[in-house]
Write a protein that holds these residues in place. Structure first.
Motif, PDB file in Angstrom:
ATOM      1  N   GLU A 272       0.846  -1.183   0.179  1.00 60.10           N
ATOM      2  CA  GLU A 272       0.060   0.032  -0.121  1.00 60.10           C
ATOM      3  C   GLU A 272       0.842   1.262  -0.072  1.00 60.10           C
ATOM      4  OE1 GLU A 272      -3.188   0.547  -0.386  1.00 60.10           O
ATOM      5  OE2 GLU A 272      -3.405  -1.844  -0.714  1.00 60.10           O
ATOM      6  N   GLN A 273       1.805   1.307   0.787  1.00 59.68           N
ATOM      7  CA  GLN A 273       2.714   2.337   0.686  1.00 59.68           C
ATOM      8  C   GLN A 273       3.433   2.581  -0.580  1.00 59.68           C
ATOM      9  OE1 GLN A 273       5.573   1.858   3.999  1.00 59.68           O
ATOM     10  NE2 GLN A 273       4.429   1.332   5.536  1.00 59.68           N
ATOM     11  N   LEU A 274       3.984   1.536  -1.292  1.00 61.22           N
ATOM     12  CA  LEU A 274       4.531   1.809  -2.677  1.00 61.22           C
ATOM     13  C   LEU A 274       3.409   2.193  -3.705  1.00 61.22           C
ATOM     14  CD1 LEU A 274       6.601  -1.642  -2.776  1.00 61.22           C
ATOM     15  CD2 LEU A 274       7.376   0.845  -2.051  1.00 61.22           C
ATOM     16  N   LYS A 275       2.125   2.271  -3.392  1.00 63.29           N
ATOM     17  CA  LYS A 275       1.412   2.570  -4.542  1.00 63.29           C
ATOM     18  C   LYS A 275       1.520   3.953  -4.621  1.00 63.29           C
ATOM     19  CE  LYS A 275      -2.217  -1.184  -4.083  1.00 63.29           C
ATOM     20  NZ  LYS A 275      -3.628  -1.614  -3.898  1.00 63.29           N
ATOM     21  N   SER A 276       1.814   4.808  -3.315  1.00 63.62           N
ATOM     22  CA  SER A 276       1.631   6.330  -3.483  1.00 63.62           C
ATOM     23  C   SER A 276       3.316   6.647  -3.722  1.00 63.62           C
ATOM     24  CB  SER A 276       1.127   6.668  -2.024  1.00 63.62           C
ATOM     25  OG  SER A 276       1.891   6.329  -0.942  1.00 63.62           O
ATOM     26  N   ASP A 277       4.101   5.733  -3.713  1.00 68.67           N
ATOM     27  CA  ASP A 277       5.601   6.186  -3.959  1.00 68.67           C
ATOM     28  C   ASP A 277       5.701   6.786  -5.423  1.00 68.67           C
ATOM     29  OD1 ASP A 277       8.148   6.294  -4.417  1.00 68.67           O
ATOM     30  OD2 ASP A 277       8.699   5.010  -2.706  1.00 68.67           O
ATOM     31  N   PRO A 278       6.306   7.765  -6.013  1.00 68.96           N
ATOM     32  CA  PRO A 278       6.525   8.242  -7.140  1.00 68.96           C
ATOM     33  C   PRO A 278       7.107   7.178  -7.932  1.00 68.96           C
ATOM     34  CG  PRO A 278       6.825  10.007  -5.729  1.00 68.96           C
ATOM     35  CD  PRO A 278       6.857   8.843  -4.917  1.00 68.96           C
ATOM     36  N   ALA A 279       8.167   6.571  -7.368  1.00 70.35           N
ATOM     37  CA  ALA A 279       9.223   5.609  -7.989  1.00 70.35           C
ATOM     38  C   ALA A 279       8.103   4.321  -8.499  1.00 70.35           C
ATOM     39  CB  ALA A 279      10.209   4.983  -7.255  1.00 70.35           C
ATOM     40  N   PHE A 280       7.335   4.138  -8.149  1.00 73.27           N
ATOM     41  CA  PHE A 280       6.297   2.956  -8.565  1.00 73.27           C
ATOM     42  C   PHE A 280       4.925   3.222  -9.042  1.00 73.27           C
ATOM     43  CE2 PHE A 280       9.050   1.068  -5.458  1.00 73.27           C
ATOM     44  CZ  PHE A 280       9.242  -0.233  -5.663  1.00 73.27           C
ATOM     45  N   GLN A 281       5.182   4.739  -9.500  1.00 77.38           N
ATOM     46  CA  GLN A 281       3.768   5.003 -10.397  1.00 77.38           C
ATOM     47  C   GLN A 281       3.872   4.221 -11.806  1.00 77.38           C
ATOM     48  OE1 GLN A 281       1.257   7.225  -9.071  1.00 77.38           O
ATOM     49  NE2 GLN A 281       2.272   6.606  -7.267  1.00 77.38           N
ATOM     50  N   GLY A 282       2.412   4.044 -12.105  1.00 77.13           N
ATOM     51  CA  GLY A 282       2.386   3.273 -13.383  1.00 77.13           C
ATOM     52  C   GLY A 282       2.747   1.681 -13.411  1.00 77.13           C
ATOM     53  N   VAL A 283       2.989   1.285 -12.117  1.00 76.40           N
ATOM     54  CA  VAL A 283       3.491  -0.279 -11.925  1.00 76.40           C
ATOM     55  C   VAL A 283       2.477  -0.797 -11.267  1.00 76.40           C
ATOM     56  CG1 VAL A 283       5.167  -1.852 -11.469  1.00 76.40           C
ATOM     57  CG2 VAL A 283       5.717   0.434 -12.506  1.00 76.40           C
ATOM     58  N   LYS A 284       1.917  -2.081 -11.661  1.00 78.76           N
ATOM     59  CA  LYS A 284       1.076  -2.743 -10.614  1.00 78.76           C
ATOM     60  C   LYS A 284       1.889  -3.714 -10.027  1.00 78.76           C
ATOM     61  CE  LYS A 284      -2.846  -5.945 -11.311  1.00 78.76           C
ATOM     62  NZ  LYS A 284      -3.761  -6.524 -12.090  1.00 78.76           N
ATOM     63  N   ILE A 285       1.942  -3.462  -8.551  1.00 75.17           N
ATOM     64  CA  ILE A 285       2.737  -4.010  -7.561  1.00 75.17           C
ATOM     65  C   ILE A 285       1.840  -5.335  -6.991  1.00 75.17           C
ATOM     66  CG2 ILE A 285       4.172  -4.057  -5.440  1.00 75.17           C
ATOM     67  CD1 ILE A 285       5.364  -2.773  -7.809  1.00 75.17           C
TER      68      ILE A 285
END
Length: 459
Positions: A272-285
């Protein structure tokens, strides 16, 4: 005029047959080099084959739905005029499909044989007459004059000379698929026949006549129905390959399966934290990405699960790389494409690779080369709401992890029962390569990384 036959190539590694899904062209149509002419389905993927030559299609030699062995001609293409002499090219050079190098034509898989005229010993037709011309000629005798490609007939019966056939894999007799099938059933070698059909095509009567002295044509089996509530589907393609691989694995490698229930609440919180991280934008984690990353990290401490048992060489092959197989359910059946060098990827890169891999697999566009050479596999049964299972190891590998569904369940934390995110893992491993202690250690490490992602700093 030159008539060329294009044999079905091996588009993977050691494939022996493929099914004709559908033709993109038809007889009489003009085609160009590299134009897609047919879609085939192998045991590993659906592939579109390009045309290696430019010309006019004379005949489609295989029908949609037919399974064809590698090397069998599937289409004949008529080309006007003689081919130019090939220019000398260094041996190590390569060219596009249809181009020549050292007198050889580049095909879908490497280069074909040299374009020089093939030489064959004279053979006799069914009447015992020596015939030095291609099968199907109407001449009683033949004599050559001028260049080797020219054939002058001396027969008393006027008949047009059949076009020259450039044989890519040795002499290939002209016969339609049903006739080839009949010849196979009757044990008749088509290469020994002189076809009586138009252009030298071998007919059903030719085959039956050749088989008459020793063989009686078989009766056509009558299909039986057991009612309207049953249907029969031929075992072929992906289903056939999967079944054979699973049988080989189950009865070759001694399987051991261990299970582990894990509290993956910290992993889901990090997601959930990575979903709001700019480095992971556009990536389905996805949770699968975390599990895949944990498998690669844990393999560093237990390399045995990433090794291979080589029966023939009497060796265990340890690999300093992880080619992660991902089991994917597709309309064609179960396929296992690989993520190459997954251990060198970051979490973001691995997530991107997994998304692309699964999308391509479901569309049936995974290249055959992407489904071989795996070292360890993960199967995500959780997407179907399944908690766990006992997965079968892919042949050539030593372990496979089943990743179960993540559920809200009661869990004891600091003496208190609280709701947590719980997941079950199942690891099957080859007991010839992996001992119980090693398998248990690997499974525990994967679980620890999912339960506490910060443990990754210690690996």
């Amino acid at each position: 005029m030159v008539l060329k036959q294009f044999p079905l190539p091996d588009v993977g590694e050691g494939l022996t047959e493929a099914e004709i899904v559908g033709w993109k062209v038809q007889a009489g149509e003009n085609v160009t080099v590299n134009q897609v002419i047919v879609e085939i389905e192998t045991a590993k993927a659906s592939v579109e084959l390009p045309c290696p030559w430019a010309g006019t299609i004379r005949e489609l030699l295989a029908e949609p739905g037919q399974t064809v062995e590698v090397g069998t001609p599937i289409i004949s293409i008529e080309m006007a005029g003689a081919e130019p002499e090939p220019e000398p090219v260094p041996e190590e050079s390569s060219g596009k499909i249809g181009e020549e190098s050292n007198g050889r034509i580049a095909t879908l898989v490497g280069y074909g044989p040299r374009t020089s005229a093939a030489k064959r010993r004279p053979r006799k037709d069914r009447h015992g007459v020596t015939n030095g011309t291609p099968a199907g000629g109407t001449q009683a005798h033949a004599a050559t004059s001028g260049p080797a490609d020219d054939v002058t007939t001396t027969a008393t019966i006027p008949a047009p000379a059949p076009p020259q056939v450039e044989e890519l894999t040795g002499y290939v007799p002209l016969a339609k698929p049903p006739v080839r099938k009949l010849a196979k059933e009757l044990g008749v070698d088509l290469r020994s026949l002189a076809g009586s059909g138009s252009g030298g095509v071998i007919t059903r009567e030719d085959v039956q006549s050749a088989a008459a002295p020793t063989t009686t044509p078989p009766t056509t089996p009558t299909a039986t129905r057991t009612g309207d509530r049953e249907r029969r589907v031929p075992i072929k393609g992906v289903r056939k390959a999967t079944a054979q691989a699973m049988v080989d694995s189950a009865f070759t490698a001694p399987h051991v399966t261990e299970f582990l229930t894990v509290d993956v609440t910290p992993m889901m919180q990090l997601r959930e934290q990575l979903k709001s991280d700019p480095a992971f934008q556009g990536v389905k984690i996805t949770p699968l990405a975390f599990a895949a990353k944990a498998m690669c990290l844990a393999a560093r401490r237990t390399p045995d699960v990433n090794a291979t048992w080589d029966e023939e060489a009497g060796e265990i092959v340890y690999k300093d790389y992880v080619h992660l197989g991902v089991a994917a359910a597709t309309p064609r059946g179960l396929v296992v494409p690989k993520v190459r060098d997954a251990d060198r990827m970051s979490l973001r890169e691995l997530a991107e690779a997994l998304e692309q891999l699964t999308t391509t697999a479901r569309e049936g566009k995974t290249a055959p080369a992407d489904m071989v050479g795996g070292t360890i596999t993960i199967t995500n049964v959780g997407v179907f709401g399944v908690d766990t299972g006992t997965p079968i190891i892919n042949p050539g590998e030593s372990a496979i992890l089943a990743f179960g569904a993540i559920r809200d369940m009661p869990w004891v934390v600091d003496g208190q029962v609280v709701p947590r995110k719980i997941c079950q893992l199942a690891l099957s491993f080859d007991h010839r390569v992996v001992d119980g202690q090693q398998g248990s250690q690997y499974l525990a490490d994967v679980g620890a990384l999912l339960a506490n992602p910060s443990m990754a700093f210690t690996y």
